[in-house]
Design a protein around this motif. Structure first.
Motif, PDB file in Angstrom:
ATOM      1  N   PRO A  86      23.465  34.087   2.404  1.00 56.57           N
ATOM      2  CA  PRO A  86      22.513  34.271   1.855  1.00 56.57           C
ATOM      3  C   PRO A  86      22.218  33.597   0.151  1.00 56.57           C
ATOM      4  N   GLU A  87      21.222  32.982  -0.215  1.00 58.24           N
ATOM      5  CA  GLU A  87      20.839  32.720  -1.510  1.00 58.24           C
ATOM      6  C   GLU A  87      19.821  33.305  -2.209  1.00 58.24           C
ATOM      7  N   LEU A  88      19.865  33.263  -3.437  1.00 57.87           N
ATOM      8  CA  LEU A  88      18.911  33.899  -4.683  1.00 57.87           C
ATOM      9  C   LEU A  88      18.576  33.110  -5.556  1.00 57.87           C
ATOM     10  N   TYR A  89      17.479  32.868  -5.908  1.00 61.60           N
ATOM     11  CA  TYR A  89      17.040  32.164  -7.287  1.00 61.60           C
ATOM     12  C   TYR A  89      15.984  32.586  -8.005  1.00 61.60           C
ATOM     13  N   LYS A  90      15.842  32.581  -9.414  1.00 64.69           N
ATOM     14  CA  LYS A  90      14.675  32.835 -10.001  1.00 64.69           C
ATOM     15  C   LYS A  90      14.366  31.672 -10.850  1.00 64.69           C
ATOM     16  N   ILE A  91      12.920  31.334 -10.782  1.00 65.79           N
ATOM     17  CA  ILE A  91      12.339  30.499 -11.562  1.00 65.79           C
ATOM     18  C   ILE A  91      11.604  30.981 -12.793  1.00 65.79           C
ATOM     19  N   GLU A  92      11.889  30.477 -14.062  1.00 64.89           N
ATOM     20  CA  GLU A  92      10.973  31.100 -15.325  1.00 64.89           C
ATOM     21  C   GLU A  92       9.771  30.348 -15.683  1.00 64.89           C
ATOM     22  N   PRO A  93       8.914  30.927 -16.152  1.00 65.53           N
ATOM     23  CA  PRO A  93       7.616  30.106 -16.747  1.00 65.53           C
ATOM     24  C   PRO A  93       7.868  28.771 -17.382  1.00 65.53           C
ATOM     25  N   CYS A  94       8.944  28.601 -18.112  1.00 63.75           N
ATOM     26  CA  CYS A  94       9.229  27.243 -18.505  1.00 63.75           C
ATOM     27  C   CYS A  94       9.637  26.188 -17.502  1.00 63.75           C
ATOM     28  N   GLY A  95      10.035  26.769 -16.213  1.00 64.11           N
ATOM     29  CA  GLY A  95      10.513  25.674 -15.267  1.00 64.11           C
ATOM     30  C   GLY A  95      12.004  25.803 -15.333  1.00 64.11           C
ATOM     31  N   LEU A 150      13.250  33.418  -5.435  1.00 62.63           N
ATOM     32  CA  LEU A 150      13.208  33.079  -3.812  1.00 62.63           C
ATOM     33  C   LEU A 150      14.471  33.343  -3.324  1.00 62.63           C
ATOM     34  N   ALA A 151      14.396  33.656  -2.022  1.00 58.75           N
ATOM     35  CA  ALA A 151      15.549  34.069  -1.120  1.00 58.75           C
ATOM     36  C   ALA A 151      15.463  33.512   0.032  1.00 58.75           C
ATOM     37  N   SER A 152      16.859  33.139   0.627  1.00 60.39           N
ATOM     38  CA  SER A 152      16.832  32.426   1.797  1.00 60.39           C
ATOM     39  C   SER A 152      18.184  32.976   2.470  1.00 60.39           C
ATOM     40  N   TRP A 153      18.295  32.580   3.773  1.00 63.08           N
ATOM     41  CA  TRP A 153      19.658  32.650   4.388  1.00 63.08           C
ATOM     42  C   TRP A 153      19.740  31.726   5.449  1.00 63.08           C
ATOM     43  N   GLU A 154      20.857  30.774   5.702  1.00 63.59           N
ATOM     44  CA  GLU A 154      21.234  29.796   6.647  1.00 63.59           C
ATOM     45  C   GLU A 154      22.575  30.258   7.074  1.00 63.59           C
ATOM     46  N   ALA A 155      22.950  30.053   8.329  1.00 61.77           N
ATOM     47  CA  ALA A 155      24.174  30.337   8.825  1.00 61.77           C
ATOM     48  C   ALA A 155      25.252  29.299   8.146  1.00 61.77           C
ATOM     49  N   SER A 156      24.888  28.259   7.849  1.00 60.51           N
ATOM     50  CA  SER A 156      25.812  27.164   7.133  1.00 60.51           C
ATOM     51  C   SER A 156      26.153  27.537   5.629  1.00 60.51           C
ATOM     52  N   GLU A 157      24.775  28.226   5.038  1.00 55.59           N
ATOM     53  CA  GLU A 157      24.961  28.425   3.303  1.00 55.59           C
ATOM     54  C   GLU A 157      25.067  29.791   3.218  1.00 55.59           C
ATOM     55  N   PRO A 208      16.827  22.936   2.256  1.00 56.00           N
ATOM     56  CA  PRO A 208      17.800  23.959   1.450  1.00 56.00           C
ATOM     57  C   PRO A 208      17.007  24.456   0.156  1.00 56.00           C
ATOM     58  N   LEU A 209      17.206  25.842  -0.051  1.00 51.57           N
ATOM     59  CA  LEU A 209      16.523  26.506  -1.100  1.00 51.57           C
ATOM     60  C   LEU A 209      16.635  25.993  -2.459  1.00 51.57           C
ATOM     61  N   ARG A 210      17.862  25.250  -2.641  1.00 44.80           N
ATOM     62  CA  ARG A 210      18.257  24.680  -4.156  1.00 44.80           C
ATOM     63  C   ARG A 210      17.281  23.589  -4.135  1.00 44.80           C
ATOM     64  N   ASP A 211      17.115  22.695  -3.049  1.00 45.65           N
ATOM     65  CA  ASP A 211      16.149  21.563  -3.247  1.00 45.65           C
ATOM     66  C   ASP A 211      14.580  22.100  -3.465  1.00 45.65           C
ATOM     67  N   LEU A 212      14.251  23.064  -2.765  1.00 40.82           N
ATOM     68  CA  LEU A 212      13.017  23.678  -2.863  1.00 40.82           C
ATOM     69  C   LEU A 212      12.687  24.156  -4.433  1.00 40.82           C
ATOM     70  N   CYS A 213      13.835  25.065  -4.895  1.00 38.06           N
ATOM     71  CA  CYS A 213      13.808  25.468  -6.353  1.00 38.06           C
ATOM     72  C   CYS A 213      13.411  24.273  -7.221  1.00 38.06           C
ATOM     73  N   GLU A 214      14.282  23.415  -7.172  1.00 34.99           N
ATOM     74  CA  GLU A 214      14.069  22.166  -8.178  1.00 34.99           C
ATOM     75  C   GLU A 214      12.713  21.484  -8.155  1.00 34.99           C
ATOM     76  N   ARG A 215      12.058  21.563  -6.918  1.00 37.07           N
ATOM     77  CA  ARG A 215      10.782  20.989  -6.783  1.00 37.07           C
ATOM     78  C   ARG A 215       9.583  21.821  -7.254  1.00 37.07           C
ATOM     79  N   ILE A 216       9.696  23.232  -7.063  1.00 39.77           N
ATOM     80  CA  ILE A 216       8.851  24.295  -8.043  1.00 39.77           C
ATOM     81  C   ILE A 216       9.243  24.174  -9.177  1.00 39.77           C
ATOM     82  N   ALA A 217      10.309  24.111  -9.704  1.00 33.82           N
ATOM     83  CA  ALA A 217      10.674  24.165 -11.229  1.00 33.82           C
ATOM     84  C   ALA A 217      10.313  22.920 -11.784  1.00 33.82           C
ATOM     85  N   SER A 218      10.301  21.918 -11.321  1.00 31.39           N
ATOM     86  CA  SER A 218       9.670  20.791 -11.907  1.00 31.39           C
ATOM     87  C   SER A 218       8.051  20.921 -11.925  1.00 31.39           C
ATOM     88  N   TYR A 219       7.538  21.181 -11.027  1.00 27.41           N
ATOM     89  CA  TYR A 219       6.022  21.440 -11.112  1.00 27.41           C
ATOM     90  C   TYR A 219       5.644  22.440 -12.106  1.00 27.41           C
TER      91      TYR A 219
END
Length: 260
Positions: A150-159, A141-148, A111-122
């Motif tokens: 469209p999704e769109l997130y932005k990660i800043e330099p601070c995480g 980051l952008a994604s689309w799934e039939a269940s979810e 899921p995109l949110r899970d990936l965002c959390e991992r990238i942001a933590s890094y």
């Protein structure tokens, strides 16, 4: 002791120190690197998400696809990067590893949110260790799934990261934010309408820098792409570039009108 001396090099060199004002100056410098970068935007419509960039042509000797700022992380996840391109590709490699590990363990797309959390933590971890420096990077980051949908997130330099309907990074961010505010029913836009709007914003934002050639590039994922993240799909990209060029021409002609 003179406060101006305290807030000088003694506090903007180590990443692990706060200034007397409570600021982490190295993170602020990383944010400035993003603000001076090429513009990237993300827009989320009814059934799709578009990522768009204005890629400055630094040399006529470059191959057309050189220095790409939009990459695929998973079959349905795309990422656009603003700031230092080398930092962006390093983070993209980590993101692909995280996505691959999730797929191996759970036999499905992360899921995109899970990936965002991992990238942001890094990215946040780079602000905590004196042996590293913060990433001079913001990503959308952008994604689309039939269940979810469209999704769109932005990660800043601070995480830190947030979900958006539309967001921008880079030197034309203020202009892009103004254009976002003018849009009506953004969340209800169809795919073609969305790519046209994204191109118009990129071309208008580039207007002040038009003495330098640039190439509009886009990534799109949604229902019409069957859930696949596509970079510069020929038909939609041509539609977008035509709409952007027309918007830029109208912007030029309106600015050249005489004042009475």
């Amino acid at each position: 002791m003179n406060k101006s001396v305290i807030t000088g090099p003694g506090y903007d060199t180590p990443i692990t120190s706060y200034s007397p004002e409570g600021r982490v100056l190295q993170v602020e410098y990383a944010t400035l690197a993003v603000a001076n970068s090429f513009t990237i935007i993300g827009m989320r419509g009814k059934d799709s998400v578009v990522l768009a960039v204005d890629k400055i042509i630094m040399s006529s000797l470059y191959e057309p696809d050189a220095d790409g700022r939009i990459v695929s992380l998973e079959r349905n996840i795309g990422m656009a990067m603003a700031g230092l391109t080398s930092d962006g590709h390093a983070v993209a490699d980590i993101a692909r590893q995280e996505a691959a590990n999730f797929r191996m363990n759970y036999n499905r797309v992360i899921p995109l949110r899970d990936l965002c959390e991992r990238i942001a933590s890094y990215m946040h971890a780079a602000t905590l260790n004196g042996l590293n420096r913060p990433f001079g990077l913001s990503v959308i980051l952008a994604s689309w799934e039939a269940s979810e949908g469209p999704e769109l997130y932005k990660i800043e330099p601070c995480g830190s990261f947030l979900g958006y309907y539309a967001c921008a990074c880079g030197r034309a961010k203020p202009q892009a934010d103004q254009e976002f505010d003018k849009l009506e029913n953004l969340s209800g836009m169809g795919t073609e309408e969305l790519v046209k709007a994204a191109a118009e914003i990129i071309y208008k934002g580039h207007y002040d820098w038009q003495n330098r050639d640039f190439l509009f590039e886009m990534g799109i994922v949604g229902k019409d792409t069957r859930g696949l993240h596509l970079i510069n799909p020929p038909v939609l990209t041509e539609i977008a570039r035509a709409a952007g060029a027309e918007a830029a021409a109208n912007e030029t002609s309106s600015s050249d009108e005489a004042f009475f």
